[in-house]
Write a protein that holds these residues in place. Structure first.
Motif, PDB file in Angstrom:
ATOM      1  N   GLU A 294       0.807  -1.222   0.000  1.00 56.52           N
ATOM      2  CA  GLU A 294       0.000   0.000   0.000  1.00 56.52           C
ATOM      3  C   GLU A 294       0.836   1.266   0.000  1.00 56.52           C
ATOM      4  O   GLU A 294       0.292   2.376  -0.052  1.00 56.52           O
ATOM      5  CB  GLU A 294      -0.946   0.011   1.205  1.00 56.52           C
ATOM      6  N   ALA A 295       2.167   1.129   0.083  1.00 51.51           N
ATOM      7  CA  ALA A 295       3.026   2.320   0.052  1.00 51.51           C
ATOM      8  C   ALA A 295       2.886   3.019  -1.294  1.00 51.51           C
ATOM      9  O   ALA A 295       2.982   2.382  -2.344  1.00 51.51           O
ATOM     10  CB  ALA A 295       4.476   1.923   0.295  1.00 51.51           C
ATOM     11  N   PRO A 296       2.667   4.331  -1.292  1.00 50.07           N
ATOM     12  CA  PRO A 296       2.458   5.054  -2.548  1.00 50.07           C
ATOM     13  C   PRO A 296       3.770   5.412  -3.228  1.00 50.07           C
ATOM     14  O   PRO A 296       4.850   5.138  -2.716  1.00 50.07           O
ATOM     15  CB  PRO A 296       1.734   6.321  -2.088  1.00 50.07           C
ATOM     16  N   VAL A 297       3.646   6.045  -4.369  1.00 51.08           N
ATOM     17  CA  VAL A 297       4.801   6.607  -5.071  1.00 51.08           C
ATOM     18  C   VAL A 297       4.503   8.071  -5.374  1.00 51.08           C
ATOM     19  O   VAL A 297       3.340   8.492  -5.417  1.00 51.08           O
ATOM     20  CB  VAL A 297       5.125   5.849  -6.379  1.00 51.08           C
TER      21      VAL A 297
ATOM     22  N   LEU B   6       8.195  15.045   2.039  1.00 50.16           N
ATOM     23  CA  LEU B   6       6.906  14.504   1.608  1.00 50.16           C
ATOM     24  C   LEU B   6       6.984  12.991   1.431  1.00 50.16           C
ATOM     25  O   LEU B   6       6.062  12.262   1.814  1.00 50.16           O
ATOM     26  CB  LEU B   6       6.480  15.174   0.304  1.00 50.16           C
ATOM     27  N   ALA B   7       8.082  12.527   0.841  1.00 52.68           N
ATOM     28  CA  ALA B   7       8.247  11.094   0.630  1.00 52.68           C
ATOM     29  C   ALA B   7       8.298  10.335   1.952  1.00 52.68           C
ATOM     30  O   ALA B   7       7.760   9.234   2.082  1.00 52.68           O
ATOM     31  CB  ALA B   7       9.514  10.831  -0.188  1.00 52.68           C
ATOM     32  N   THR B   8       8.935  10.932   2.936  1.00 54.51           N
ATOM     33  CA  THR B   8       9.038  10.303   4.249  1.00 54.51           C
ATOM     34  C   THR B   8       7.685  10.270   4.953  1.00 54.51           C
ATOM     35  O   THR B   8       7.294   9.251   5.544  1.00 54.51           O
ATOM     36  CB  THR B   8      10.067  11.052   5.114  1.00 54.51           C
ATOM     37  N   LEU B   9       6.961  11.385   4.878  1.00 52.99           N
ATOM     38  CA  LEU B   9       5.674  11.468   5.559  1.00 52.99           C
ATOM     39  C   LEU B   9       4.672  10.449   5.044  1.00 52.99           C
ATOM     40  O   LEU B   9       3.900   9.873   5.824  1.00 52.99           O
ATOM     41  CB  LEU B   9       5.096  12.884   5.401  1.00 52.99           C
ATOM     42  N   CYS B  10       4.654  10.232   3.739  1.00 55.27           N
ATOM     43  CA  CYS B  10       3.676   9.286   3.183  1.00 55.27           C
ATOM     44  C   CYS B  10       4.244   7.883   3.051  1.00 55.27           C
ATOM     45  O   CYS B  10       3.590   7.005   2.501  1.00 55.27           O
ATOM     46  CB  CYS B  10       3.142   9.784   1.850  1.00 55.27           C
TER      47      CYS B  10
ATOM     48  N   TRP C  52      -1.823  13.670   2.776  1.00 58.97           N
ATOM     49  CA  TRP C  52      -0.502  13.374   3.313  1.00 58.97           C
ATOM     50  C   TRP C  52      -0.535  13.111   4.813  1.00 58.97           C
ATOM     51  O   TRP C  52       0.243  12.335   5.338  1.00 58.97           O
ATOM     52  CB  TRP C  52       0.429  14.573   3.077  1.00 58.97           C
ATOM     53  N   GLY C  53      -1.396  13.804   5.521  1.00 56.09           N
ATOM     54  CA  GLY C  53      -1.401  13.707   6.973  1.00 56.09           C
ATOM     55  C   GLY C  53      -1.287  15.089   7.594  1.00 56.09           C
ATOM     56  O   GLY C  53      -0.990  16.089   6.930  1.00 56.09           O
ATOM     57  N   ASP C  54      -1.494  15.160   8.892  1.00 54.75           N
ATOM     58  CA  ASP C  54      -1.548  16.445   9.588  1.00 54.75           C
ATOM     59  C   ASP C  54      -0.222  17.193   9.606  1.00 54.75           C
ATOM     60  O   ASP C  54      -0.197  18.420   9.693  1.00 54.75           O
ATOM     61  CB  ASP C  54      -2.026  16.226  11.025  1.00 54.75           C
TER      62      ASP C  54
END
Length: 483
Positions: free
Chosen positions: A11-14, A96-100, A187-189
């Motif tokens: 489920e990890a996005p790109v 951003l890559a780390t957060l998601c 992305w998240g808070d």
């Protein structure tokens, strides 16, 4: 060695990081992301903060606004969207890559030194966080690092470079746009705040000088496809014989679309190939000439890749001793189209109004600034950078150095365009000049490019700011003094 993406859950996005490739068709980074089968977040970072990145000029900013708007619309039709951020890309993309918890970040290569430095910094940080970075050539026909002489050195002349490119074979066929894209979601808070396109303030405000741009251009991939079709259907068959005449709509007008990656050179190359008839000599001449113009763009990027200071330093060091003149009054007359030479003035007024100028006229106005006025080519390059919708760090600088005589494979310095004769040869009816210089509307064709000889005079049109013969002699003397 297995990709670190395999270590991430399914489920990890790109992330697809858009830059100068604002399109869906033939976008290798986007295609690869779609083929990964993962959910996607598409990102654009407006970066005016990273060291060495040159801020866009006003006309290019206007184009960027339209291209981003069009890209977001196209992405939404396929199930995702474009998130826009403002700040340092070298900080934002890894964050951003780390957060998601992204598995991979995809992007298409850039070739300026500062841009490559940013990309390397992003790639290093991603690797440290066990996130893959996959990059592609999405803006050129060929990788500039891969084309070298037999001795392993970079080419210095266009003809030799282009022969080597031809020997490498046709570029790959363009890829179709993904049919559907899975959106990642929020992305998240703790994520950086995405901005609205309007917050970038790319369009002019008070006064709005972009009316001429809006009436002449449709930025984005949709406009690019329309322009390519219009050119191939209506003007390709006369391209070789008519491309030098500025009063005819026979050039492709694809340069700004290429500049922002609204269309790829591979799309253009193969679309033009489809118009070629192997048994028709005229058809082949049109194709050969048109593809060579794509070749000059390739060569310009090749020069930039191997000479990162292309826009700031003479490639031929002897021009460092050139006795350039400081003449702000003449420079301003050139900028606003009031030199007294109709072809020069028409070109500069076309540029100011539409953000574009015919290529033949670009050579004439550039030669006039550098050789008639003896003003440093870098001042002309800077003006073009601010006013051209196709302002390109490779093409713009390489072409100015070519005209000035200071670049690779440059026109000889003693080749000084006579703007009067150029006007009479390529605008013999005066239609182009009159279109941009209403002061000359009443002149017969034989007087348009020599208004100072008109028996009745020309009210409202400036006298020549410099005599051609005097300017030519002064330029040649200055060049000869270089030794």
């Amino acid at each position: 060695m297995a990709s670190s993406a395999n270590l991430h859950p399914a489920e990890a996005p790109v992330i697809v990081w858009f830059r100068d490739d604002l399109r869906l068709c033939d976008n290798p980074a986007l295609t690869a992301a779609a083929q990964s089968g993962r959910k996607i977040r598409c990102v654009f970072v407006y970066d005016e903060e990273s060291d060495g990145l040159r801020p866009l000029g006003a006309a290019a900013k206007w184009w960027l606004h339209g291209a981003l708007e069009n890209l977001d619309k196209d992405l939404r039709q396929r199930g995702t969207r474009l998130s826009i951020y403002r700040g340092r890309a070298s900080e934002l993309i890894p964050r951003l890559a780390t957060l998601c918890r992204a598995a991979i970040v995809y992007w298409n290569d850039r070739y300026g030194e500062a841009e490559r430095r940013v990309d390397s910094a992003v790639q290093l940080l991603l690797e440290q966080r066990r996130i893959d970075a996959l990059t592609f050539n999405g803006s050129l026909l060929y990788d500039p690092a891969a084309i070298k002489t037999k001795s392993g050195e970079p080419f210095r002349t266009f003809s030799a470079f282009w022969r080597a490119v031809y020997q490498a074979g046709d570029p790959a066929q363009p890829q179709a746009a993904p049919v559907a894209l899975q959106d990642f979601g929020d992305w998240g808070d703790n994520s950086p705040r995405a901005v609205e396109l309007s917050e970038l303030c790319l369009e002019p405000r008070g006064p709005d000088w972009s009316g001429g741009l809006r009436s002449n251009w449709k930025p984005g991939e949709t406009g690019a496809q329309m322009q390519l079709k219009q050119f191939l259907d209506n003007h390709f068959d006369t391209y070789a014989e008519c491309r030098d005449f500025p009063d005819r709509q026979t050039t492709s007008h694809l340069s700004p679309y290429l500049r922002f990656g609204n269309i790829s050179p591979r799309q253009i190359w193969h679309a033009a190939e489809s118009k070629n008839s192997e048994s028709d000599v005229k058809s082949y001449r049109n194709l050969e000439k048109f593809q060579s113009e794509l070749g000059w763009r390739e060569f310009s990027y090749y020069l930039l890749y191997h000479n990162p200071t292309l826009a700031a330093r003479n490639l031929q060091s002897k021009f460092d001793r050139m006795p350039w003149r400081e003449d702000p009054i003449s420079l301003r007359a050139w900028q606003i189209g009031k030199t007294g030479y109709p072809l020069v003035d028409a070109g500069m007024r076309q540029l100011w109004t539409t953000g574009w100028m015919h290529n033949r006229v670009r050579m004439v106005v550039a030669s006039f600034l550098v050789k008639h006025l003896l003003i440093d080519w870098r001042q002309g390059e800077a003006w073009f950078w601010d006013t051209l919708v196709d302002a390109d760090q490779a093409n713009n600088a390489a072409s100015w150095q070519w005209v000035a005589g200071s670049g690779a494979d440059a026109a000889p310095y003693f080749r000084i365009f006579n703007p009067t004769l150029q006007g009479e040869k390529f605008d013999c009816g005066g239609h182009y000049a009159k279109a941009w210089l209403p002061e000359l509307s009443g002149l017969p064709p034989q007087d348009v490019h020599r208004p100072w000889q008109a028996s009745s005079g020309v009210e409202g049109y400036p006298t020549r700011i410099v005599d051609h013969d005097f300017a030519r002699r002064r330029a040649l003397d200055a060049f000869e003094a270089l030794g």
